[in-house]
Write an enzyme that holds these catalytic residues in place. Structure first.
Site, PDB file in Angstrom:
ATOM      1  N   HIS A 345       5.611  23.859 -31.286  1.00 42.54           N
ATOM      2  CA  HIS A 345       5.578  24.498 -32.602  1.00 42.54           C
ATOM      3  C   HIS A 345       6.929  25.124 -32.940  1.00 42.54           C
ATOM      4  CE1 HIS A 345       4.979  28.936 -31.682  1.00 42.54           C
ATOM      5  NE2 HIS A 345       4.554  28.469 -30.534  1.00 42.54           N
ATOM      6  N   GLU A 392       1.460  27.967 -35.454  1.00 44.67           N
ATOM      7  CA  GLU A 392       0.756  28.048 -34.164  1.00 44.67           C
ATOM      8  C   GLU A 392       0.432  29.490 -33.849  1.00 44.67           C
ATOM      9  OE1 GLU A 392       0.405  28.549 -29.732  1.00 44.67           O
ATOM     10  OE2 GLU A 392       1.746  29.519 -31.143  1.00 44.67           O
ATOM     11  N   ASP A 421       5.402  24.514 -25.354  1.00 50.01           N
ATOM     12  CA  ASP A 421       5.443  25.646 -26.286  1.00 50.01           C
ATOM     13  C   ASP A 421       6.795  26.309 -26.069  1.00 50.01           C
ATOM     14  OD1 ASP A 421       5.085  28.381 -27.276  1.00 50.01           O
ATOM     15  OD2 ASP A 421       3.001  27.835 -27.596  1.00 50.01           O
ATOM     16  N   HIS A 505       7.083  37.907 -28.001  1.00 50.80           N
ATOM     17  CA  HIS A 505       6.600  38.239 -29.358  1.00 50.80           C
ATOM     18  C   HIS A 505       7.231  39.508 -29.948  1.00 50.80           C
ATOM     19  CE1 HIS A 505       2.628  35.679 -29.484  1.00 50.80           C
ATOM     20  NE2 HIS A 505       3.681  34.962 -29.199  1.00 50.80           N
TER      21      HIS A 505
END
Ligand SMILES: *[C@@H]1O[C@H](CO)[C@@H](O)[C@H](O)[C@H]1NC(C)=O
Ligand SMILES: *[C@@H]1O[C@H](CO)[C@@H](O)[C@H](O)[C@H]1NC(C)=O
Ligand SMILES: *[C@@H]1O[C@H](CO)[C@@H](O)[C@H](O)[C@H]1NC(C)=O
Ligand SMILES: *[C@@H]1O[C@H](CO)[C@@H](O)[C@H](O)[C@H]1NC(C)=O
Ligand SMILES: *[C@@H]1O[C@H](CO)[C@@H](O)[C@H](O)[C@H]1NC(C)=O
Length: 704
Positions: A345, A392, A421, A505
């Protein structure tokens, strides 16, 4: 007589040469693919830098710009490429506030909920484009209540709180990130009666407890760093469950989605380690047990409730946004209707240098090398499809919508789906796969050099500490392999370097972090592309699909050991149907392996020409056997997940046990203790044994 036999021998040699040539040629190209002459760490590094020069959350203009860049690289590698768009329901934060009140003095502290910029940050001018810290699809609302500390917010943590006599009802839960999916943290809190949830990154788990031992000085998460993320429990656009989100299509309202129970019903916010610790200091009551405590210099953790009071307020903005999947197709020369699919993604919560664009950079590296191979005359036997997914992070949306839209074609034509990923978060190779792909992945790691020690292979370093390579499984709904494997039953793999990384993140997942800590010379990226591409090339070019279902039978046998331990109630539950079906699978696997060997041995000597239909028939059995592990009714309570061996557990979306339906039923039975609930476990055992039997029938290609 002699002359004739000489001629026959010569003919046979010539024939075998002609027949072997294609294989020789493809192995030449495969070696070339992983050679230094085609690998390019400079272009990988440059691609990553371009992809991550701005934050690019799904639905943003910056992410469309990144899509255009991916299109341009694929196109310039001579790969026909198109964009498939979907209009999907995304959410962005509209307003957020978090206030901690000291109930004895009534003095309040309002958290600023900002990640601090670091000294020398080259991205300071675009830092305002980073989305404010939030949970995607969180419930809008205000929650005011005493704080309770609930460790990782797992079901067992609430059991512990109950034992301590703590009533979580009407409180705001403070939980740590780490052990379970954040959506489950919120759901578990809701089930206990909490009215809001704050999730923080504890420095014990994210390092950096001493002075300035964090990014940009070290790899650890800075004190103001926050893990952003989604809290939706399923995959795909929540408003189009099971079908693709096209412009004009049936769509549920958000109220209807809430009734489905897969989006949280109480508000939540993620906060930093620093803010989490401030909240911890406001909590009194009983001292939490030892393994709930923080790092050495942290205050003593107590469970509450209160006396600190949290006022958590969040408003999300729901939008219908257009997302873009980029799809590049290299058509197969002999079997264009057989697909080997590679996917990664592109959308990121922030800059996405590790997650996911290290993978995007690896995808582009694979594409560029395939472009060079094509220039040298290589054509794949089967079609290779390169996919760069969108959205995603919100819930595996781009890939899921595409799989839902193309389900029948994908189900009848796809050989395997190979996911990357995050390609690189640090050193150390790891792989997860459906077991028939294990052998192939092992072989690829034996051919590619360890990027951290060129005197050995990846395989050597992978198996350093344990004698045999360890494979993870794909039961979690963690990345884009979920729709391929868990919904359709396509063999799948997921590979990466690095085991977790502390800036996950957060705003600090940027190119600087990557060059300092993730992959300073970009050789791990290059190695990831080599393994990924080599596995794809073998799957695309080998005459017989290089699947080994004996590994599958062996792995299922191993999974039975854990299952047996789990179901201690063995005299009630009869596992023999499963043992029996696994035995049958083992036999069918041995048989098809032998059939292939026989045909290969006779090739070129006994036959002039390979019987293409026979090869195709065998390959179809190999390709379709995985589909047989799916069941049309799917997993109990979550019927979209059709695969009965690998799928999410209802209680932990990250969990990746085998046989999730049996585990969930057993968990239920242990809490209900009823005869009925144990017979449900037995029913699940029967269902699994049936799909395993179906797989062995497909493998042997025989009607009963
Ligand atoms: C917890 O507190 C709520 C009220 O806040 C009450 O309704 C509930 O019965 C309590 N639960 C237990 C187990 O004491
Ligand atoms: C709340 O205020 C009281 C009284 O000033 C003080 O003793 C206590 O430490 C404060 N609690 C926190 C968490 O600041
Ligand atoms: C809680 O926070 C919200 C948002 O900042 C605010 O509107 C509300 O007045 C606060 N409630 C209390 C009781 O402080
Ligand atoms: C590199 O690999 C070789 C061969 O396996 C091994 O002997 C050597 O110790 C490794 N070097 C490092 C620094 O790990
Ligand atoms: C590429 O790899 C070489 C050899 O490891 C290294 O010297 C160089 O710095 C790397 N280039 C980049 C851009 O990382």
């Amino acid at each position: 007589m002699i002359k004739t036999s000489i001629i026959i021998t010569l003919l046979a040699i010539a024939t075998s040469y002609l027949l072997l040539t294609p294989t020789k040629k493809s192995s030449y190209y495969h070696s070339l693919f992983i050679s230094n002459s085609l690998s390019d760490n400079v272009s990988v590094s440059n691609n990553l830098k371009v992809l991550t020069h701005r934050p690019h959350i799904a639905g943003s203009e910056a992410n469309n710009e990144a899509a255009a860049y991916v299109v341009s690289i694929l196109t310039s590698s001579n790969i026909p490429t198109h964009v498939t768009s979907y209009d999907v329901a995304l959410a962005y934060p509209f307003s957020r506030s978090l206030v901690l009140t000291n109930s004895s003095t009534e003095s309040s502290f309002s958290f600023n909920l900002r990640q601090e910029s670091y000294e020398g940050d080259p991205y300071a001018d675009v830092i305002d484009e980073v989305v404010p810290t939030f949970h995607a699809y969180a419930k809008s609302g205000t929650a005011i209540g005493y704080v309770v500390y609930a460790n990782y917010g797992r079901v067992e943590d609430y059991l512990k709180l109950k034992e301590m006599g703590i009533n979580v009802s009407n409180t705001v839960v403070l939980a740590k990130y780490g052990k379970v999916y954040r959506g489950d943290i919120v759901k578990n809190a809701y089930n206990e009666g909490a009215i809001g949830v704050v999730i923080y990154s504890d420095k014990k788990d994210n390092g950096g407890s001493d002075e300035a031992k964090w990014f940009p000085n070290e790899k650890w998460l800075p004190p103001s760093g926050v893990q952003i993320g989604g809290v939706y429990s399923r995959v795909g656009d929540p408003t189009t469950p099971g079908w693709a989100s096209c412009g004009e299509c049936e769509r549920l309202s958000m109220d209807e989605v809430e009734k489905g129970g897969d989006v949280p019903l109480i508000p939540s916010l993620p906060v930093s380690g620093e803010d989490g610790e401030k909240i911890i200091r406001s909590i009194g009551g009983p001292v939490a047990e030892d393994d709930w405590q923080g790092s050495k210099d942290a205050p003593t953790y107590r469970v509450g409730p209160g006396p600190g009071i949290l006022n958590l307020s969040y408003t999300g903005q729901q939008v219908i946004a257009t997302i873009q999947n980029v799809i590049g197709v290299i058509e197969g020369a002999e079997e264009p209707d057989r697909f080997v699919i590679l996917g990664n993604h592109r959308d990121a919560w922030t800059f996405g240098a590790v997650d996911p664009n290290s993978g995007t950079a690896a995808l582009l590296e694979v594409a560029q090398r395939l472009g060079k191979l094509q220039k040298k005359g290589w054509k794949p036997r089967r079609t290779i499809i390169l996919c760069n997914w969108d959205a995603e992070e919100y819930g595996i949306i781009g890939s899921t919508e595409w799989v839902e839209e193309n389900r029948e074609i994908l189900a009848s034509r796809t050989v395997a789906y190979l996911n990357v990923d995050s390609a690189v978060g640090g050193p150390g190779f790891r792989a997860s796969a459906t077991p028939q792909l294990e052998e192939l992945i092992i072989k690829a790691t034996q051919k590619v050099k360890d990027p951290d020690n060129s005197s050995q292979s990846i395989y050597d370093s992978w198996t350093d500490s344990n004698s045999s390579p360890q494979f993870g499984r794909l039961g979690g709904r963690v990345s884009d392999y979920a729709p391929f494997l868990q919904h359709v039953g396509i063999p799948a793999a997921d590979i990466a370097f690095g085991k977790g990384y502390p800036v996950y993140h957060s705003q600090y997942d940027d190119f600087v972090w990557m060059t300092k800590f993730g992959d300073p010379v970009f050789q791990r990226h290059v190695a990831a592309a080599s393994v990924w591409g080599l596995v794809a090339l073998w799957l695309a070019d080998e005459e017989f699909l290089p699947f080994n279902y004996s590994s599958y039978a062996k792995e299922l046998q191993l999974s039975m050991e854990s299952l047996k331990n789990e179901i201690s109630n063995e005299d009630i539950i009869n596992l023999s149907p499963m043992y029996k079906s696994i035995k049958e699978l083992e036999k069918a696997a041995t048989k098809i392996n032998e059939q292939i060997k026989e045909i290969e041995a006779s090739k070129g000597w006994k036959t002039w020409k390979m019987d293409h239909l026979k090869v195709r028939e065998l390959n179809d059995r190999l390709m379709m056997a995985e589909r047989a592990f799916t069941d049309r009714d799917g997993l109990l309570g979550i019927p979209w997940y059709k695969h009965l061996i690998y799928g999410p557990s209802k209680h932990n979306n990250y969990g990746s046990q085998s046989f999730p339906g049996i585990y969930d039923a057993a968990k239920m039975a242990r809490s209900l203790h009823s005869a009925e609930s144990w017979s449900q476990v037995q029913h699940e055992v029967w269902r699994v044994s049936r799909v395993i039997k179906h797989a062995s029938l497909v493998l042997s290609g025989q009607l009963t």
